[in-house]
Design an enzyme around this catalytic site. Structure first.
Site, mmCIF file in Angstrom:
data_model
loop_
_atom_site.group_PDB
_atom_site.id
_atom_site.type_symbol
_atom_site.label_atom_id
_atom_site.label_comp_id
_atom_site.label_asym_id
_atom_site.label_seq_id
_atom_site.Cartn_x
_atom_site.Cartn_y
_atom_site.Cartn_z
ATOM 1 N N THR A 80 6.598 42.505 -8.553
ATOM 2 C CA THR A 80 4.973 42.352 -8.495
ATOM 3 C C THR A 80 4.593 41.848 -7.022
ATOM 4 O O THR A 80 3.209 41.911 -6.874
ATOM 5 C CB THR A 80 4.591 41.441 -9.672
ATOM 6 O OG1 THR A 80 5.150 40.066 -9.388
ATOM 7 C CG2 THR A 80 5.071 41.736 -10.960
ATOM 8 N N VAL B 239 6.196 43.581 -1.123
ATOM 9 C CA VAL B 239 7.286 44.390 -0.804
ATOM 10 C C VAL B 239 7.785 45.082 -2.120
ATOM 11 O O VAL B 239 8.189 46.024 -1.912
ATOM 12 C CB VAL B 239 8.304 43.479 -0.294
ATOM 13 C CG1 VAL B 239 9.602 44.430 0.201
ATOM 14 C CG2 VAL B 239 7.911 42.890 1.284
ATOM 15 N N ARG C 14 21.084 36.092 5.891
ATOM 16 C CA ARG C 14 21.118 37.335 6.757
ATOM 17 C C ARG C 14 22.404 36.956 8.135
ATOM 18 O O ARG C 14 23.058 37.928 8.609
ATOM 19 C CB ARG C 14 19.905 37.709 7.672
ATOM 20 C CG ARG C 14 18.866 38.187 6.673
ATOM 21 C CD ARG C 14 17.591 38.501 7.596
ATOM 22 N NE ARG C 14 16.355 39.234 6.789
ATOM 23 C CZ ARG C 14 15.067 39.041 6.918
ATOM 24 N NH1 ARG C 14 14.698 38.026 7.931
ATOM 25 N NH2 ARG C 14 14.510 39.544 6.134
ATOM 26 N N CYS D 176 10.962 41.793 9.784
ATOM 27 C CA CYS D 176 10.145 43.036 10.197
ATOM 28 C C CYS D 176 9.946 43.193 11.473
ATOM 29 O O CYS D 176 9.734 44.238 12.185
ATOM 30 C CB CYS D 176 8.759 43.039 9.318
ATOM 31 S SG CYS D 176 7.961 41.323 9.508
ATOM 32 N N LYS E 71 14.252 34.065 14.024
ATOM 33 C CA LYS E 71 14.927 35.008 13.512
ATOM 34 C C LYS E 71 14.966 36.334 14.492
ATOM 35 O O LYS E 71 16.017 36.651 14.302
ATOM 36 C CB LYS E 71 13.997 35.602 12.199
ATOM 37 C CG LYS E 71 13.822 34.661 10.974
ATOM 38 C CD LYS E 71 12.802 35.023 10.176
ATOM 39 C CE LYS E 71 12.506 34.160 8.973
ATOM 40 N NZ LYS E 71 11.541 34.354 8.071
ATOM 41 N N HIS F 291 3.605 45.918 13.460
ATOM 42 C CA HIS F 291 3.754 45.020 14.422
ATOM 43 C C HIS F 291 3.863 45.627 15.695
ATOM 44 O O HIS F 291 4.721 46.737 15.855
ATOM 45 C CB HIS F 291 5.017 44.149 13.987
ATOM 46 C CG HIS F 291 4.828 43.513 12.738
ATOM 47 N ND1 HIS F 291 3.642 43.183 12.232
ATOM 48 C CD2 HIS F 291 5.753 42.674 12.153
ATOM 49 C CE1 HIS F 291 3.996 42.269 11.203
ATOM 50 N NE2 HIS F 291 5.263 42.154 11.176
ATOM 51 N N THR G 79 5.688 46.873 6.736
ATOM 52 C CA THR G 79 6.145 46.687 5.172
ATOM 53 C C THR G 79 7.037 47.964 4.800
ATOM 54 O O THR G 79 7.328 47.985 3.612
ATOM 55 C CB THR G 79 4.783 46.616 4.184
ATOM 56 O OG1 THR G 79 4.093 47.731 4.211
ATOM 57 C CG2 THR G 79 4.195 45.480 4.649
#
Length: 344
Positions: free
Chosen positions: A11, A14, A111, A150, A205, A242, A323
């Site tokens: 929901t 993404v 990750r 992202c 990140k 981005h 996205t």
């Protein structure tokens, strides 16, 4: 053959993109949707505050939403796509892998773990074989694979194209769209007529994931790329896309023409969601731009432009749809790689 899939966190923003990409996919059939227990038992139409600029697909609108629990997902689901918040994914995703499910995850948790593949299929598809170590180390029948952040995934394909020039240092300043924070992530009073020069955790990140993605895999583990990476991450009032300003220092100093040629010749991969070319190169100094270029290649193309020589190396700009290429589309592409390499 069609493979049955489940979507965790279906929901959310993404999760909705995953449904948009997968509802009529020829390889994958949506067999299960999960969300929080507050939504469990409702139809997807009832539980999802749909934000995509197209109607909810009829094929999922009346599907019952399940709790996000391995015991609630049918055993015959071949592949799980996860768009869970990392705080939830940290516990839930390993539970699914331990239960025998193969999980392609967009969540940030795990990750950088040594036995978790962090993969951009056009850049480091061989890293997927970390799954063998992962299964041996953890005793899993399933597996967990990650796509990067992202902002990282916007820059790394351009760096990968330039690794032949021996990259030593990377500096990047990002101009990141509000959708990267989720639908409720940045209030209108914060972002309208403004720019926010900090995104919590984003710099680390980019700095760490980049080096793992560009690292070398020897069949047993990944040796991170030796370059030094520093990042400054900023939120700006664009919806999607981005844009990043990148400076690199190299041992071999390429010309602008050599760098642009390397971008144009960047490796792609023969998977359904992979764009060709991977990198669209603009000669115009004011491109790429989010509104004009984020949807190239169905939102999966990385754009580059403004390439110029500096006193220490090269500077250029790059852009990707955060996205699609940066989240849902990246997870789908990793799912296609799992299928292509026989892990499903």
């Amino acid at each position: 053959m069609t493979y049955r899939i489940g979507i965790l966190g279906a929901t959310g923003a993404v999760g909705q993109r995953l449904i948009q990409l997968l509802h009529d996919n020829e390889q994958f059939e949506i067999a299960a949707l999960t969300a929080s227990r507050d939504s469990a038992g409702d139809t997807y139409r009832q539980s999802a505050k749909w934000r995509i600029d197209a109607p909810i697909p009829d094929s999922v609108a009346d599907t019952e939403v399940r709790p996000t629990d391995p015991d609630e997902v049918p055993d015959d689901v071949d592949l799980i796509f996860s768009s869970l918040p990392s705080s939830v994914g940290e516990a839930v995703e390993p539970a699914f892998a331990e239960a025998g499910y193969v999980v392609s995850s967009n969540s940030s948790n795990g990750r950088l773990e040594d036995d978790v593949p962090l993969v951009i299929p056009e850049v480091n598809p061989d890293h997927i074989d970390l799954i063998e170590d992962q299964r041996e180390n953890r005793g899993w029948d399933g597996a967990l694979i990650k796509n990067p952040n992202c902002s990282t995934i916007t820059m790394v394909p351009t760096l990968a194209a330039l690794t032949g020039f021996d990259i030593e240092r990377v500096h990047v300043s990002t101009l990141q769209a509000v959708s990267g924070a989720g639908y409720s992530g940045v209030s209108s009073m914060e972002i309208i007529d403004n720019a926010i020069p900090h995104i919590g955790g984003e710099e680390a990140k980019m700095e760490n994931e980049t080096r793992k993605l560009l690292g070398s895999f020897d069949g047993e583990g990944v040796t991170w790329h030796p370059s030094a990476v520093s990042a400054s991450c900023n939120r700006i009032p664009t919806i999607d896309g981005h844009l990043e300003n990148v400076w690199i220092e190299t041992a071999e100093n390429p010309t602008v023409e050599e760098a642009e040629e390397a971008f144009r010749n960047a490796d792609t991969i023969d998977l359904p969601s992979a764009p060709d070319p991977l990198i669209e190169v603009f000669d115009e100094p004011d491109r790429p731009q989010p509104r004009l270029d984020r949807n190239l290649g169905g939102g999966m193309t990385v754009s580059a432009g403004g390439v110029q020589e500096t006193s220490h190396g090269l500077q250029f700009n790059c852009l990707a749809h955060n996205t699609l290429r940066g989240a849902a589309g990246a997870s789908v592409l990793n799912g296609e790689l799992l299928l292509d390499t026989g892990y499903l």
